[in-house]
Design a protein around this motif. Structure first.
Motif, PDB file in Angstrom:
ATOM      1  N   HIS A  95      50.471  55.261  52.663  1.00  0.00           N
ATOM      2  CA  HIS A  95      50.828  54.144  51.791  1.00  0.00           C
ATOM      3  C   HIS A  95      52.047  54.452  50.933  1.00  0.00           C
ATOM      4  CE1 HIS A  95      46.565  52.196  51.965  1.00  0.00           C
ATOM      5  NE2 HIS A  95      47.241  52.095  53.086  1.00  0.00           N
ATOM      6  N   ASN A  96      52.516  55.696  51.019  1.00  0.00           N
ATOM      7  CA  ASN A  96      53.715  56.098  50.288  1.00  0.00           C
ATOM      8  C   ASN A  96      54.769  56.528  51.303  1.00  0.00           C
ATOM      9  OD1 ASN A  96      55.568  58.177  49.032  1.00  0.00           O
ATOM     10  ND2 ASN A  96      54.475  57.536  47.195  1.00  0.00           N
ATOM     11  N   ARG A  97      55.919  55.864  51.287  1.00  0.00           N
ATOM     12  CA  ARG A  97      56.918  56.129  52.315  1.00  0.00           C
ATOM     13  C   ARG A  97      57.577  57.492  52.172  1.00  0.00           C
ATOM     14  NH1 ARG A  97      57.841  50.220  52.609  1.00  0.00           N
ATOM     15  NH2 ARG A  97      57.574  49.660  54.811  1.00  0.00           N
ATOM     16  N   GLN A  98      57.424  58.116  51.029  1.00  0.00           N
ATOM     17  CA  GLN A  98      57.938  59.465  50.877  1.00  0.00           C
ATOM     18  C   GLN A  98      56.977  60.470  51.503  1.00  0.00           C
ATOM     19  OE1 GLN A  98      58.192  60.995  46.858  1.00  0.00           O
ATOM     20  NE2 GLN A  98      59.843  62.410  47.413  1.00  0.00           N
ATOM     21  N   SER A  99      55.699  60.362  51.178  1.00  0.00           N
ATOM     22  CA  SER A  99      54.720  61.322  51.689  1.00  0.00           C
ATOM     23  C   SER A  99      54.440  61.127  53.173  1.00  0.00           C
ATOM     24  CB  SER A  99      53.416  61.228  50.896  1.00  0.00           C
ATOM     25  OG  SER A  99      52.814  59.958  51.025  1.00  0.00           O
ATOM     26  N   MET A 100      54.566  59.876  53.673  1.00  0.00           N
ATOM     27  CA  MET A 100      54.211  59.633  55.082  1.00  0.00           C
ATOM     28  C   MET A 100      55.075  60.422  56.056  1.00  0.00           C
ATOM     29  SD  MET A 100      55.769  56.020  56.525  1.00  0.00           S
ATOM     30  CE  MET A 100      54.790  54.918  55.561  1.00  0.00           C
ATOM     31  N   LEU A 101      56.320  60.694  55.669  1.00  0.00           N
ATOM     32  CA  LEU A 101      57.232  61.374  56.587  1.00  0.00           C
ATOM     33  C   LEU A 101      57.362  62.867  56.296  1.00  0.00           C
ATOM     34  CD1 LEU A 101      60.115  58.733  56.877  1.00  0.00           C
ATOM     35  CD2 LEU A 101      58.157  59.064  58.394  1.00  0.00           C
ATOM     36  N   GLN A 102      56.725  63.329  55.229  1.00  0.00           N
ATOM     37  CA  GLN A 102      56.870  64.732  54.853  1.00  0.00           C
ATOM     38  C   GLN A 102      56.346  65.663  55.931  1.00  0.00           C
ATOM     39  OE1 GLN A 102      58.589  65.772  52.130  1.00  0.00           O
ATOM     40  NE2 GLN A 102      58.413  67.765  53.174  1.00  0.00           N
ATOM     41  N   ASP A 103      55.268  65.262  56.608  1.00  0.00           N
ATOM     42  CA  ASP A 103      54.713  66.111  57.660  1.00  0.00           C
ATOM     43  C   ASP A 103      55.654  66.233  58.853  1.00  0.00           C
ATOM     44  OD1 ASP A 103      52.060  66.949  56.670  1.00  0.00           O
ATOM     45  OD2 ASP A 103      51.668  64.802  56.614  1.00  0.00           O
ATOM     46  N   VAL A 104      56.493  65.215  59.063  1.00  0.00           N
ATOM     47  CA  VAL A 104      57.484  65.293  60.136  1.00  0.00           C
ATOM     48  C   VAL A 104      58.589  66.266  59.747  1.00  0.00           C
ATOM     49  CG1 VAL A 104      59.121  63.993  61.563  1.00  0.00           C
ATOM     50  CG2 VAL A 104      56.989  62.923  60.815  1.00  0.00           C
ATOM     51  N   VAL A 105      58.986  66.221  58.477  1.00  0.00           N
ATOM     52  CA  VAL A 105      60.029  67.127  57.983  1.00  0.00           C
ATOM     53  C   VAL A 105      59.631  68.584  58.214  1.00  0.00           C
ATOM     54  CG1 VAL A 105      61.256  67.924  55.922  1.00  0.00           C
ATOM     55  CG2 VAL A 105      60.834  65.477  56.246  1.00  0.00           C
ATOM     56  N   ASN A 106      58.349  68.879  58.060  1.00  0.00           N
ATOM     57  CA  ASN A 106      57.872  70.261  58.154  1.00  0.00           C
ATOM     58  C   ASN A 106      57.639  70.738  59.586  1.00  0.00           C
ATOM     59  OD1 ASN A 106      57.839  70.392  55.347  1.00  0.00           O
ATOM     60  ND2 ASN A 106      55.711  69.710  55.202  1.00  0.00           N
ATOM     61  N   LEU A 107      57.848  69.864  60.574  1.00  0.00           N
ATOM     62  CA  LEU A 107      57.617  70.247  61.963  1.00  0.00           C
ATOM     63  C   LEU A 107      58.822  70.976  62.554  1.00  0.00           C
ATOM     64  CD1 LEU A 107      55.958  67.051  63.502  1.00  0.00           C
ATOM     65  CD2 LEU A 107      54.837  69.182  62.877  1.00  0.00           C
ATOM     66  N   ASN A 108      58.537  71.834  63.514  1.00  0.00           N
ATOM     67  CA  ASN A 108      59.599  72.466  64.297  1.00  0.00           C
ATOM     68  C   ASN A 108      59.241  72.301  65.766  1.00  0.00           C
ATOM     69  OD1 ASN A 108      61.592  73.980  65.454  1.00  0.00           O
ATOM     70  ND2 ASN A 108      60.940  75.948  64.606  1.00  0.00           N
ATOM     71  N   LEU A 109      59.866  71.320  66.414  1.00  0.00           N
ATOM     72  CA  LEU A 109      59.546  71.025  67.811  1.00  0.00           C
ATOM     73  C   LEU A 109      60.732  71.335  68.730  1.00  0.00           C
ATOM     74  CD1 LEU A 109      57.741  67.570  67.343  1.00  0.00           C
ATOM     75  CD2 LEU A 109      56.751  69.862  67.333  1.00  0.00           C
ATOM     76  N   SER A 110      61.573  72.256  68.297  1.00  0.00           N
ATOM     77  CA  SER A 110      62.797  72.535  69.054  1.00  0.00           C
ATOM     78  C   SER A 110      62.526  73.094  70.443  1.00  0.00           C
ATOM     79  CB  SER A 110      63.686  73.508  68.272  1.00  0.00           C
ATOM     80  OG  SER A 110      62.983  74.699  67.977  1.00  0.00           O
ATOM     81  N   ASP A 111      61.352  73.655  70.673  1.00  0.00           N
ATOM     82  CA  ASP A 111      61.025  74.230  71.979  1.00  0.00           C
ATOM     83  C   ASP A 111      60.373  73.217  72.916  1.00  0.00           C
ATOM     84  OD1 ASP A 111      61.972  76.680  71.129  1.00  0.00           O
ATOM     85  OD2 ASP A 111      60.014  77.349  70.405  1.00  0.00           O
ATOM     86  N   PHE A 112      60.366  71.941  72.526  1.00  0.00           N
ATOM     87  CA  PHE A 112      59.667  70.937  73.321  1.00  0.00           C
ATOM     88  C   PHE A 112      60.607  69.811  73.772  1.00  0.00           C
ATOM     89  CE2 PHE A 112      56.388  73.189  71.104  1.00  0.00           C
ATOM     90  CZ  PHE A 112      55.356  73.264  72.017  1.00  0.00           C
TER      91      PHE A 112
END
Length: 328
Positions: free
Chosen positions: A103-120
């Motif tokens: 419900h918060n547009r800042q927190s909703m994307l924070q988990d994406v910021v913390n991802l590292n999917l460079s090997d995929f």
């Protein structure tokens, strides 16, 4: 078949276990989700949908095996959270505290910021953005300090289901920013060829569809256009791009391994099983993607084959929790 301790005959005359799914949805969501074909298919597979009466105590209703819900308000959140604590045997889709995270547009994307999917087979990020909580007159200076590049997408910070929370604007210049109304998120607009990938998540299942989105904004256009322009919510755009004659580089879906890892990580980090991801590919690249929005319990009625996908998802609970439950 058994329905909460009672025995009923199925269509073939044999006894079978019934999965009882209570639902608490707005009328609009009910009509789009519980379509006749879906209800028929579910009923034939032993799934019964039962409306929850929000004017009666929830504990007096049921018993339920699963509860599906998408209602707003602190009162409902407390009701469903209290029910979860007193009825641990019932699967609630999904936990209200996890839903609140979106419900918060800042927190909703924070988990994406913390991802590292460079090997995929690709890179997934979030467009550069900043939060403005007060004083619209300060926005131009704040944007200058942050170094954000125009155009900027302006989105209300809080997503509460109201029409106003889905009013999005495109700001082309610094001087018009003070016309915006905080609290809001300012996000750099990323050119993406006018196509958005809507990624539906239903448990472990993933379904991707293409939707038309906002066209690219050229440097020439940016130099000529000023002010703020409203635009409809991208994720609810009705125009499907599935059958359009698109440039193959624009239309190519994100790599499957990337989507599977992204969905797995977000299911775990968000604690949700029913959501969708709005993703774009940066124009001119093949493997640079951005997540621009995440929605809980989206419009599954617009997802191809949603009837089969959703019934299979619900039946997994029968196989894992209720198949061996003894009769009373």
């Amino acid at each position: 078949m058994r329905l909460n301790g009672e025995i009923y005959d199925g269509e073939d005359g044999e006894e079978e276990q019934k999965l009882v799914v209570g639902y608490a949805l707005t009328l609009k969501k009910k009509n789009s989700f519980l379509q006749p074909e879906f209800e028929r298919l579910a009923r034939n597979k032993g799934i019964l949908f039962v409306a929850i009466d929000i004017n009666r105590p929830l504990s007096d209703q049921g018993p339920f095996d699963i509860i599906l819900h998408k209602l707003s308000g602190k009162e409902w959140c407390k009701i469903i959270e209290d029910y979860r604590q007193t009825h641990p045997e019932v699967t609630v889709l999904d936990p209200p505290d996890a839903i609140q995270h979106l419900h918060n547009r800042q927190s909703m994307l924070q988990d994406v910021v913390n991802l590292n999917l460079s090997d995929f087979h690709g890179k997934v990020g979030v467009p550069r953005q900043m939060v403005i909580t007060e004083d619209p007159l300060s926005i131009p200076d704040e944007v200058t300090k942050a170094g954000l590049k125009f155009p900027l997408v302006a989105k209300p910070l809080v997503v509460d289901g109201s029409p106003k929370s889905h009013e999005l604007f495109l700001a082309y210049d610094q001087f018009s920013l003070s016309e915006l109304e905080p609290p809001l998120i300012l996000q750099e607009f990323v050119n993406h060829g006018g196509v958005l990938f809507k990624i539906y998540i239903v448990g472990d299942a993933i379904k991707v569809v293409r939707r038309f989105s906002l066209p690219n904004v050229s440097k020439r256009e940016l130099a000529k256009v000023a002010g703020i322009s409203p635009f409809p919510r991208v994720s609810s755009a009705a125009a499907s791009a599935e059958d359009a004659d698109l440039d193959p580089d624009i239309a190519e879906l994100p790599p499957r391994p990337l989507l599977e890892r992204l969905a797995k990580e977000l299911r775990h980090r968000l604690g949700l099983r029913l959501f969708n991801i709005d993703m774009i590919r940066e124009h001119g690249t093949r493997d640079i993607f951005y997540v621009i929005d995440i929605n809980y319990f989206p419009g599954y009625g617009k997802m191809p084959d949603y009837e089969d996908i959703f019934t299979d998802f619900l039946l997994n609970f029968v196989q894992s929790k209720y198949k061996k439950r003894p009769a009373n």
